[in-house]
Design a protein around this motif. Structure first.
Motif, mmCIF file in Angstrom:
data_model
loop_
_atom_site.group_PDB
_atom_site.id
_atom_site.type_symbol
_atom_site.label_atom_id
_atom_site.label_comp_id
_atom_site.label_asym_id
_atom_site.label_seq_id
_atom_site.Cartn_x
_atom_site.Cartn_y
_atom_site.Cartn_z
ATOM 1 N N VAL A 195 9.908 26.167 -26.874
ATOM 2 C CA VAL A 195 9.835 27.234 -26.423
ATOM 3 C C VAL A 195 8.306 27.457 -25.463
ATOM 4 C CG1 VAL A 195 11.834 29.065 -27.108
ATOM 5 C CG2 VAL A 195 9.885 28.993 -28.482
ATOM 6 N N ASP A 196 7.431 26.897 -26.657
ATOM 7 C CA ASP A 196 6.371 26.846 -25.759
ATOM 8 C C ASP A 196 6.355 25.955 -24.421
ATOM 9 O OD1 ASP A 196 5.582 29.030 -27.196
ATOM 10 O OD2 ASP A 196 4.507 27.293 -28.700
ATOM 11 N N VAL A 225 35.850 31.525 -17.196
ATOM 12 C CA VAL A 225 35.675 31.892 -19.326
ATOM 13 C C VAL A 225 34.758 32.070 -19.283
ATOM 14 C CG1 VAL A 225 37.124 29.710 -20.582
ATOM 15 C CG2 VAL A 225 34.244 29.041 -19.435
ATOM 16 N N ARG A 226 34.245 33.184 -20.403
ATOM 17 C CA ARG A 226 33.223 34.281 -20.832
ATOM 18 C C ARG A 226 32.505 33.371 -21.382
ATOM 19 N NH1 ARG A 226 30.980 38.954 -19.265
ATOM 20 N NH2 ARG A 226 30.313 39.994 -20.789
ATOM 21 N N LEU A 227 31.567 32.664 -20.783
ATOM 22 C CA LEU A 227 30.849 31.876 -21.764
ATOM 23 C C LEU A 227 28.906 32.609 -22.441
ATOM 24 C CD1 LEU A 227 30.067 27.823 -19.943
ATOM 25 C CD2 LEU A 227 32.008 28.447 -21.727
ATOM 26 N N PHE A 228 29.252 32.704 -23.609
ATOM 27 C CA PHE A 228 28.012 33.642 -23.918
ATOM 28 C C PHE A 228 26.172 32.564 -24.283
ATOM 29 C CE2 PHE A 228 30.530 36.219 -25.165
ATOM 30 C CZ PHE A 228 30.459 37.374 -25.508
ATOM 31 N N TYR A 229 25.479 32.835 -24.297
ATOM 32 C CA TYR A 229 24.595 31.809 -23.955
ATOM 33 C C TYR A 229 23.574 32.652 -24.308
ATOM 34 C CZ TYR A 229 22.929 33.984 -19.329
ATOM 35 O OH TYR A 229 22.541 34.897 -18.505
ATOM 36 N N GLU A 230 22.488 31.944 -24.844
ATOM 37 C CA GLU A 230 20.555 32.691 -24.906
ATOM 38 C C GLU A 230 19.790 31.620 -24.216
ATOM 39 O OE1 GLU A 230 19.384 32.575 -29.671
ATOM 40 O OE2 GLU A 230 20.807 34.013 -29.330
ATOM 41 N N LEU A 231 18.450 32.442 -23.152
ATOM 42 C CA LEU A 231 17.918 31.327 -23.076
ATOM 43 C C LEU A 231 16.425 32.158 -23.021
ATOM 44 C CD1 LEU A 231 17.217 29.532 -20.203
ATOM 45 C CD2 LEU A 231 17.053 31.215 -18.846
ATOM 46 N N GLN A 232 15.279 31.363 -23.962
ATOM 47 C CA GLN A 232 14.420 31.887 -24.609
ATOM 48 C C GLN A 232 13.470 30.168 -24.036
ATOM 49 O OE1 GLN A 232 14.543 32.437 -28.664
ATOM 50 N NE2 GLN A 232 16.577 31.732 -28.434
ATOM 51 N N GLY A 233 12.264 30.310 -23.992
ATOM 52 C CA GLY A 233 11.087 30.050 -23.563
ATOM 53 C C GLY A 233 10.190 29.992 -22.415
ATOM 54 N N SER A 234 9.354 30.381 -22.445
ATOM 55 C CA SER A 234 7.961 29.645 -21.420
ATOM 56 C C SER A 234 7.997 28.590 -20.612
ATOM 57 C CB SER A 234 7.031 31.217 -21.407
ATOM 58 O OG SER A 234 6.015 30.171 -22.857
ATOM 59 N N GLY A 235 8.001 27.454 -20.812
ATOM 60 C CA GLY A 235 7.647 25.939 -20.204
ATOM 61 C C GLY A 235 8.876 26.034 -18.963
ATOM 62 N N GLU A 236 7.553 25.379 -18.746
ATOM 63 C CA GLU A 236 8.234 25.235 -17.151
ATOM 64 C C GLU A 236 9.860 24.902 -17.047
ATOM 65 O OE1 GLU A 236 5.334 23.621 -13.858
ATOM 66 O OE2 GLU A 236 4.785 25.476 -14.633
ATOM 67 N N ALA A 237 9.607 23.258 -18.052
ATOM 68 C CA ALA A 237 11.242 22.457 -17.344
ATOM 69 C C ALA A 237 12.165 22.900 -18.754
ATOM 70 C CB ALA A 237 10.890 21.150 -19.392
ATOM 71 N N PRO A 238 13.763 23.209 -17.951
ATOM 72 C CA PRO A 238 14.320 23.395 -17.995
ATOM 73 C C PRO A 238 15.009 22.380 -19.082
ATOM 74 C CG PRO A 238 14.938 22.585 -16.472
ATOM 75 C CD PRO A 238 14.003 22.469 -16.344
ATOM 76 N N LEU A 239 15.709 23.286 -20.839
ATOM 77 C CA LEU A 239 16.144 21.975 -21.572
ATOM 78 C C LEU A 239 17.843 22.867 -22.018
ATOM 79 C CD1 LEU A 239 16.639 19.610 -23.192
ATOM 80 C CD2 LEU A 239 14.590 20.928 -25.017
#
Length: 107
Positions: free
Chosen positions: A44-45, A9-23
């Motif tokens: 995002v900070d 499947v094709r999933l649309f996503y956004e990845l934002q932010g500059s912090g080290e930890a992924p969420l």
């Protein structure tokens, strides 16, 4: 928004932010990544925030037949694989997705 082809499947996503930890924020049934629009700017900070449309929702591919939580988990695992281990949050059936470890098979 970006898109990734995972698990057929094709999933649309956004990845934002500059912090080290992924969420990764997982929306509930009948919703979309936009459920998190008011919260993401506050995170995002401190985090690299991943929001996405689960299979069959909003801009992501709607495959034939009923989807499953197992498929949702596999999709999330594929999207966060490059982010490394991280904290996940969710709402609605998103809570079911976040409860399953996204570690590689065999671990």
């Amino acid at each position: 928004m970006a898109a990734a082809n995972v698990n057929g499947v094709r999933l649309f996503y956004e990845l934002q932010g500059s912090g080290e930890a992924p969420l990764a924020l997982v929306h509930g049934s009948w919703d979309s990544h936009h459920d998190w629009d008011l919260l993401v700017p506050r995170l995002v900070d401190s985090f690299r925030v991943l929001t996405y449309d689960r299979r069959g929702h909003s801009e992501s591919t709607c495959p034939p037949g009923q989807g499953s939580v197992r498929e949702d988990v596999a999709d999330l695992a594929a999207l966060i694989q490059d982010l490394g281990p991280g904290t996940r949050a969710g709402m609605g059936s998103g809570k079911l997705v976040r409860r399953i470890d996204c570690a590689p098979a065999g671990r």
